[in-house]
Write a protein that holds these residues in place. Structure first.
Motif, PDB file in Angstrom:
ATOM      1  N   LYS A  43       0.891  -1.276  -0.123  1.00 35.13           N
ATOM      2  CA  LYS A  43       0.179  -0.097  -0.007  1.00 35.13           C
ATOM      3  C   LYS A  43       0.961   1.126  -0.059  1.00 35.13           C
ATOM      4  CE  LYS A  43      -4.035  -1.838   0.367  1.00 35.13           C
ATOM      5  NZ  LYS A  43      -5.077  -1.857  -1.189  1.00 35.13           N
ATOM      6  N   ASP A  46       0.011   3.396  -2.955  1.00 35.77           N
ATOM      7  CA  ASP A  46      -1.320   4.010  -2.607  1.00 35.77           C
ATOM      8  C   ASP A  46      -0.952   5.347  -1.697  1.00 35.77           C
ATOM      9  OD1 ASP A  46      -2.538   2.390  -4.428  1.00 35.77           O
ATOM     10  OD2 ASP A  46      -3.237   1.229  -2.825  1.00 35.77           O
ATOM     11  N   LEU A  50      -1.861   9.317  -2.557  1.00 35.68           N
ATOM     12  CA  LEU A  50      -2.899  10.084  -1.508  1.00 35.68           C
ATOM     13  C   LEU A  50      -2.351  11.434  -1.113  1.00 35.68           C
ATOM     14  CD1 LEU A  50      -4.911   7.440   0.251  1.00 35.68           C
ATOM     15  CD2 LEU A  50      -5.842   8.731  -1.814  1.00 35.68           C
ATOM     16  N   SER A  55      -6.181  10.232  -6.497  1.00 35.31           N
ATOM     17  CA  SER A  55      -7.250   9.059  -6.500  1.00 35.31           C
ATOM     18  C   SER A  55      -6.400   7.873  -6.767  1.00 35.31           C
ATOM     19  CB  SER A  55      -8.286   9.363  -7.075  1.00 35.31           C
ATOM     20  OG  SER A  55      -8.061   9.189  -8.508  1.00 35.31           O
ATOM     21  N   GLN A  57      -7.125   3.306  -6.796  1.00 36.81           N
ATOM     22  CA  GLN A  57      -8.350   2.557  -7.262  1.00 36.81           C
ATOM     23  C   GLN A  57      -8.945   1.911  -5.919  1.00 36.81           C
ATOM     24  OE1 GLN A  57      -6.872  -0.958  -9.454  1.00 36.81           O
ATOM     25  NE2 GLN A  57      -8.570  -1.831  -9.897  1.00 36.81           N
ATOM     26  N   GLU A  58      -8.462   1.607  -5.009  1.00 37.77           N
ATOM     27  CA  GLU A  58      -9.104   1.197  -3.613  1.00 37.77           C
ATOM     28  C   GLU A  58      -8.851   1.896  -2.594  1.00 37.77           C
ATOM     29  OE1 GLU A  58      -7.731  -2.814  -2.831  1.00 37.77           O
ATOM     30  OE2 GLU A  58      -8.656  -3.582  -4.652  1.00 37.77           O
ATOM     31  N   ASP A  59      -9.708   2.201  -1.716  1.00 36.85           N
ATOM     32  CA  ASP A  59      -9.774   3.121  -0.467  1.00 36.85           C
ATOM     33  C   ASP A  59      -8.387   2.612   0.232  1.00 36.85           C
ATOM     34  OD1 ASP A  59     -11.648   4.695  -1.463  1.00 36.85           O
ATOM     35  OD2 ASP A  59     -13.057   3.801  -0.479  1.00 36.85           O
ATOM     36  N   LEU A  60      -7.627   3.514   0.713  1.00 35.37           N
ATOM     37  CA  LEU A  60      -6.640   3.221   1.728  1.00 35.37           C
ATOM     38  C   LEU A  60      -7.128   3.135   3.272  1.00 35.37           C
ATOM     39  CD1 LEU A  60      -3.754   2.258   2.256  1.00 35.37           C
ATOM     40  CD2 LEU A  60      -3.032   4.822   2.473  1.00 35.37           C
ATOM     41  N   ASP A  61      -7.557   1.950   3.799  1.00 34.32           N
ATOM     42  CA  ASP A  61      -8.045   1.939   5.346  1.00 34.32           C
ATOM     43  C   ASP A  61      -6.961   2.167   6.134  1.00 34.32           C
ATOM     44  OD1 ASP A  61      -9.776   1.816   7.274  1.00 34.32           O
ATOM     45  OD2 ASP A  61     -10.218  -0.291   7.058  1.00 34.32           O
ATOM     46  N   ALA A  67      -7.225  13.477   6.423  1.00 29.79           N
ATOM     47  CA  ALA A  67      -7.710  13.982   4.951  1.00 29.79           C
ATOM     48  C   ALA A  67      -7.056  15.430   4.842  1.00 29.79           C
ATOM     49  CB  ALA A  67      -9.441  14.314   5.288  1.00 29.79           C
TER      50      ALA A  67
END
Length: 351
Positions: A43, A46, A50, A55, A57-61, A67
Motif C-alpha cells: 500500500k 497508494d 494520496l 485518487s 483504485q481502492e480506498d486506503l483504510d 484528510a
C-alpha cells in the motif's frame, strides 16, 4: 502489573526495531497522525498517491494519514527505500509507522498518473536504484539530471573527483577499497548530487506539475552481508546514512518552499526480489486491467464520478430547457407574440 508493563515494553520494542515507514518532512496541509498503525508494504504506492492529491483504485483504510486540503497539493514527493536495516536513528520529531509484509513495490502507478494529468506541463520524475543500475526519467528530469552519474562505474568515477562525499564524510571504519563500502558510498554520493542539481534548478519547483523522486538504496544491505549487523562498519554506515537522509530531506523541502513530502522506507529484507525492466511510459503497452488475462476494461475509471455528474446535470438542464420552450410555444398568441403573423394581418387589412 509488572508482567503487563513488560509486555507493553516488548511490543513497543518490536514496533521500533521492525521495518518502518518514516515521514521526514511534510507540509502543514498533509497531516500524519501520531500512532503505531501498521501499513502494508503493497500500500506504499497508494499512500504516496494520496499524499500528492491523486485518487487510488481502492480506498486506503489506514488512519495514519488525515484528510488533506482540497486546494493544495505537495509540489514534490521523495521516497527513499533503504534495504538492510529495519530502522534508522532519525530525529524524534518525525512520524514513524511499522511496515507489514514488506513486498517489493514501485511508484510506476504514481508516475503514470503524473504523466496522464500533467502531460502538457514539465514534471520531474526520477526513479533510480544505483545498485541494480535501474533508471527511469520523465519530463524535465532528463534536463535536470543530465549530469547525474547513474551507473556504478560513473558513480565511482564521481567519488574520485573533487567535491565528493569521500572528502566530507567521517568514514571511520569504512574502506575505500572494499566493494561493499564503495557501493554504500556511491549511493550516498547520488543523494548528494541530486540535492545539488535540485539547488541549481530551483525554478522548476515553481511550476504547477508535481515532481516525483523514488530511490532504492541497497548499500547498507551489502555491508551487513559482508561484515554483519554488529560490525563497526555497519554501525558507522547507519549513522552516515541517517544524517545524509535528513540533510537530503531538508534540501528537498527547502527547494520546494516547504511544499514537499519526504519519506523513508527501511526494510530488513524484501520477501521477494524486485525485477523490473526499464521502460518508457510513452512506449509501454497500455493495459486497462492488469489483473485480467483477457485485457478486460474496468467497470469504470477514476473519473467516473466527474463524468457521471457532468452528463447527469447536462441532461437535466436540457430537459428543463425543452419543457420551458415547449410551454412558451404552446401558450404563445400568434397574433400578438409572432411578428410573422402580425405583419400578415396588417397586409390583409391593407388589401
Amino acid at each position: 502489573v509488572d508482567s503487563g508493563m513488560v509486555l507493553i515494553s516488548v511490543v513497543h520494542r518490536i514496533c521500533v526495531l521492525g521495518d518502518q515507514l518514516t515521514v521526514l518532512r511534510s507540509p502543514q496541509y498533509v497531516t500524519f497522525r501520531e500512532g503505531q498503525w501498521p501499513l502494508a508494504g503493497e500500500k506504499v504506492p497508494d499512500l504516496v498517491a494520496l499524499t500528492m492529491g491523486f485518487s487510488v483504485q481502492e480506498d486506503l483504510d489506514w488512519p495514519g494519514l488525515a484528510a488533506g486540503s482540497l486546494f493544495q497539493r505537495p509540489r514534490a514527493t521523495a521516497l527513499i527505500a533503504v534495504r538492510g536495516v529495519g530502522s534508522l536513528d532519525l530525529p524524534s520529531n518525525t512520524s514513524s509507522y511499522p511496515l507489514e509484509n514488506p513486498v517489493p513495490f514501485t511508484l510506476d502507478s504514481v508516475a503514470n498518473t503524473i504523466h496522464t494529468l500533467f502531460a502538457e506541463s514539465t514534471p520531474v520524475v526520477l526513479q533510480l536504484a544505483p545498485s541494480e543500475e535501474r533508471l527511469y526519467m520523465m519530463g524535465m528530469a532528463n534536463t535536470v539530471f543530465e549530469d547525474l552519474p547513474v551507473t556504478l562505474q560513473q558513480i565511482r568515477a564521481r567519488l574520485s573527483q573533487e567535491g565528493s562525499v569521500l572528502h566530507s564524510l567521517p568514514l571511520h571504519s569504512l574502506s575505500r577499497n572494499s566493494e561493499a563500502d564503495l557501493l554504500f558510498l556511491s549511493e550516498v554520493q547520488v543523494l548528494h548530487d541530486i540535492s545539488a542539481l535540485l539547488q541549481r534548478h530551483k525554478h522548476l519547483a515553481k511550476d504547477q506539475a508535481p515532481d516525483l523522486f523514488s530511490l532504492e538504496l541497497a548499500g547498507l544491505e551489502e555491508i551487513a552481508r559482508r561484515y554483519g549487523n554488529d560490525s563497526p562498519q555497519f554501525q558507522d554506515a547507519t549513522k552516515i546514512l541517517a544524517s545524509v537522509l535528513q540533510k537530503f530531506a531538508d534540501d528537498v523541502y527547502g527547494v520546494y518552499g516547504n511544499n514537499a513530502v519526504v519519506e523513508v522506507v527501511t526494510v530488513k529484507t524484501f520477501e521477494a526480489p524486485l525485477t523490473r525492466k526499464s521502460r518508457s511510459i510513452l512506449e509501454s503497452k497500455q493495459i486497462s486491467n492488469p489483473g485480467s488475462p483477457y485485457n478486460l476494461a474496468y467497470k469504470y475509471n477514476f473519473e467516473y464520478a466527474v463524468i457521471f455528474n457532468i452528463v447527469l446535470w447536462l441532461m437535466i438542464m436540457l430537459a428543463l430547457a425543452v419543457i420551458v420552450i415547449a410551454y412558451n410555444l404552446w401558450n404563445m398568441d400568434p397574433g400578438y407574440d409572432s411578428i410573422i403573423y402580425r405583419m400578415t394581418n396588417q397586409k390583409i387589412r391593407m388589401d
